[in-house]
Design a protein around this motif. Sequence first.
Motif, PDB file in Angstrom:
ATOM      1  N   ILE A 183      55.114 -26.662  51.810  1.00  0.00           N
ATOM      2  CA  ILE A 183      55.604 -26.078  50.556  1.00  0.00           C
ATOM      3  C   ILE A 183      54.902 -24.748  50.284  1.00  0.00           C
ATOM      4  CG2 ILE A 183      55.705 -26.394  48.057  1.00  0.00           C
ATOM      5  CD1 ILE A 183      55.970 -29.412  48.622  1.00  0.00           C
ATOM      6  N   SER A 186      56.160 -22.066  52.727  1.00  0.00           N
ATOM      7  CA  SER A 186      57.532 -21.647  52.423  1.00  0.00           C
ATOM      8  C   SER A 186      57.584 -20.763  51.190  1.00  0.00           C
ATOM      9  CB  SER A 186      58.411 -22.890  52.208  1.00  0.00           C
ATOM     10  OG  SER A 186      58.433 -23.701  53.367  1.00  0.00           O
ATOM     11  N   SER A 187      56.730 -21.056  50.205  1.00  0.00           N
ATOM     12  CA  SER A 187      56.779 -20.288  48.956  1.00  0.00           C
ATOM     13  C   SER A 187      56.240 -18.864  49.134  1.00  0.00           C
ATOM     14  CB  SER A 187      55.987 -21.008  47.865  1.00  0.00           C
ATOM     15  OG  SER A 187      54.605 -21.041  48.187  1.00  0.00           O
ATOM     16  N   ARG A 188      55.468 -18.620  50.181  1.00  0.00           N
ATOM     17  CA  ARG A 188      54.921 -17.281  50.406  1.00  0.00           C
ATOM     18  C   ARG A 188      56.031 -16.260  50.692  1.00  0.00           C
ATOM     19  NH1 ARG A 188      49.782 -18.545  54.429  1.00  0.00           N
ATOM     20  NH2 ARG A 188      48.601 -19.878  52.972  1.00  0.00           N
ATOM     21  N   ASP A 190      58.995 -16.340  49.362  1.00  0.00           N
ATOM     22  CA  ASP A 190      59.886 -16.189  48.209  1.00  0.00           C
ATOM     23  C   ASP A 190      59.045 -16.313  46.946  1.00  0.00           C
ATOM     24  OD1 ASP A 190      61.844 -16.122  46.327  1.00  0.00           O
ATOM     25  OD2 ASP A 190      63.088 -17.693  47.232  1.00  0.00           O
ATOM     26  N   SER A 192      59.623 -15.908  43.989  1.00  0.00           N
ATOM     27  CA  SER A 192      60.286 -16.465  42.801  1.00  0.00           C
ATOM     28  C   SER A 192      60.113 -17.976  42.683  1.00  0.00           C
ATOM     29  CB  SER A 192      61.785 -16.120  42.840  1.00  0.00           C
ATOM     30  OG  SER A 192      62.418 -16.766  43.942  1.00  0.00           O
ATOM     31  N   VAL A 193      59.755 -18.655  43.778  1.00  0.00           N
ATOM     32  CA  VAL A 193      59.619 -20.119  43.719  1.00  0.00           C
ATOM     33  C   VAL A 193      58.157 -20.554  43.751  1.00  0.00           C
ATOM     34  CG1 VAL A 193      61.855 -20.439  44.822  1.00  0.00           C
ATOM     35  CG2 VAL A 193      59.770 -20.388  46.236  1.00  0.00           C
ATOM     36  N   ARG A 194      57.228 -19.596  43.688  1.00  0.00           N
ATOM     37  CA  ARG A 194      55.806 -19.971  43.799  1.00  0.00           C
ATOM     38  C   ARG A 194      55.359 -20.875  42.653  1.00  0.00           C
ATOM     39  NH1 ARG A 194      53.108 -14.230  45.857  1.00  0.00           N
ATOM     40  NH2 ARG A 194      54.038 -14.294  47.963  1.00  0.00           N
ATOM     41  N   ALA A 197      56.700 -24.241  43.348  1.00  0.00           N
ATOM     42  CA  ALA A 197      56.014 -24.798  44.514  1.00  0.00           C
ATOM     43  C   ALA A 197      54.630 -25.331  44.144  1.00  0.00           C
ATOM     44  CB  ALA A 197      55.899 -23.735  45.602  1.00  0.00           C
ATOM     45  N   LYS A 198      53.932 -24.606  43.284  1.00  0.00           N
ATOM     46  CA  LYS A 198      52.595 -25.053  42.867  1.00  0.00           C
ATOM     47  C   LYS A 198      52.684 -26.377  42.098  1.00  0.00           C
ATOM     48  CE  LYS A 198      48.371 -23.400  40.627  1.00  0.00           C
ATOM     49  NZ  LYS A 198      48.168 -24.600  39.801  1.00  0.00           N
ATOM     50  N   GLN A 201      53.322 -29.139  44.531  1.00  0.00           N
ATOM     51  CA  GLN A 201      52.109 -29.494  45.251  1.00  0.00           C
ATOM     52  C   GLN A 201      51.190 -30.358  44.395  1.00  0.00           C
ATOM     53  OE1 GLN A 201      51.008 -25.395  46.320  1.00  0.00           O
ATOM     54  NE2 GLN A 201      51.064 -25.997  48.485  1.00  0.00           N
TER      55      GLN A 201
END
Length: 363
Positions: A183, A186-188, A190, A192-194, A197-198, A201
């Motif tokens: 996760i 992958s978020s790195r 994009d 906008s989804v960080r 994603a956090k 996690q």
Amino acid sequence: MEQNNPGANADSMGAVGEPMRAPWLNGAPTPADALSQSRAHLQVLTYAMPQMVWSTRPDGFHDYYNARWYEFTGVPEGSTDGEEWNGMFHPQDQDRARTRWRRSLTTGEPYEIEYRLRHKSGEYRWTLGRALPVFNDEGAISRWIGTCTDIHDAKMAAEQNELLSRELSHRIKNIFAVISGLIGLSSRHDPSVRGFAKELQERIAALGRAHEFARPHSEASRPALGGSTLKGLLLEIFSPYPAFDAGRIAVVGDDVPVDDRGATPIALVFHELATNAAKYGALTTSDGRVDVEILRANGSVRITWCEAGGPIIDGEPTRTGFGTRLADMSVAQQLGGLIRREWKPSGLCVEIEVLIDRLSRDL
């Protein structure tokens, strides 16, 4: 002709002219006969038992072992009388066994201990030792009767299961770590989804803590915070939050067992509540606090979450977030319970009610 003398045989004749017999000759045993018969019954009983049986005087002097003891140990009969029994234990268990036995002799409390006993093969085998006192009519201990049960095979099987459980748990935790890492990677790509994603996690981390808490444990590996219980699980979920160390998250009330059946949904719900309280609610201020109360009644458990000391709440939010929907799904669908929210000006209050047997298979 001789005349009958009515008193001539008074001590030896009955009322109808038959010889008088001592009471024990008419079937009533003497005390010595009764004791001998009781010992014979005890010997037959203990010889028929599969366990090793032993007996001691009130002072703890061993003066009786059944045949199973000598068959197991292979020692000569009488060689373990008195205090010699302790030499049959593994050297690392001798002091512990002697101390526990002396405590029972002093207090009269039942004796129970696991130790390694030397088998006639020379192998030390795990054994469960138990003993209970026998009291006389005056309430004093007249004897101790004890047993030794060979539990070696069961003990070894339990240790093997514990090793397998640890290995499986380690692999599951690695899976959580791999998913969390994927996760993050992958978020790195994009930005906008960080944020999402956090949060994802963090939820995976909460599931990892719930798994470690609720998986099968031995006494050595069991979590220190309350065992596999609801209180212990909540304390484990709250432990990463600074407010918990500051004493601003309190868990009070009753306690109930919980296993993997109930741990996952409970962990998700209260992780979401604690996260939201730290971001938007009571835990955003230095004086804010959260009180969690557990009430058990009529086969159900009610968990109440109340926030206080945070920002004033104007009313219920107009939009339902993913975390709220996740909490509702966890309680309603996975636990078959009810969840109610009240948006008070002083803080959010949440009431969760579920059947106790939905939290653990053993209930």
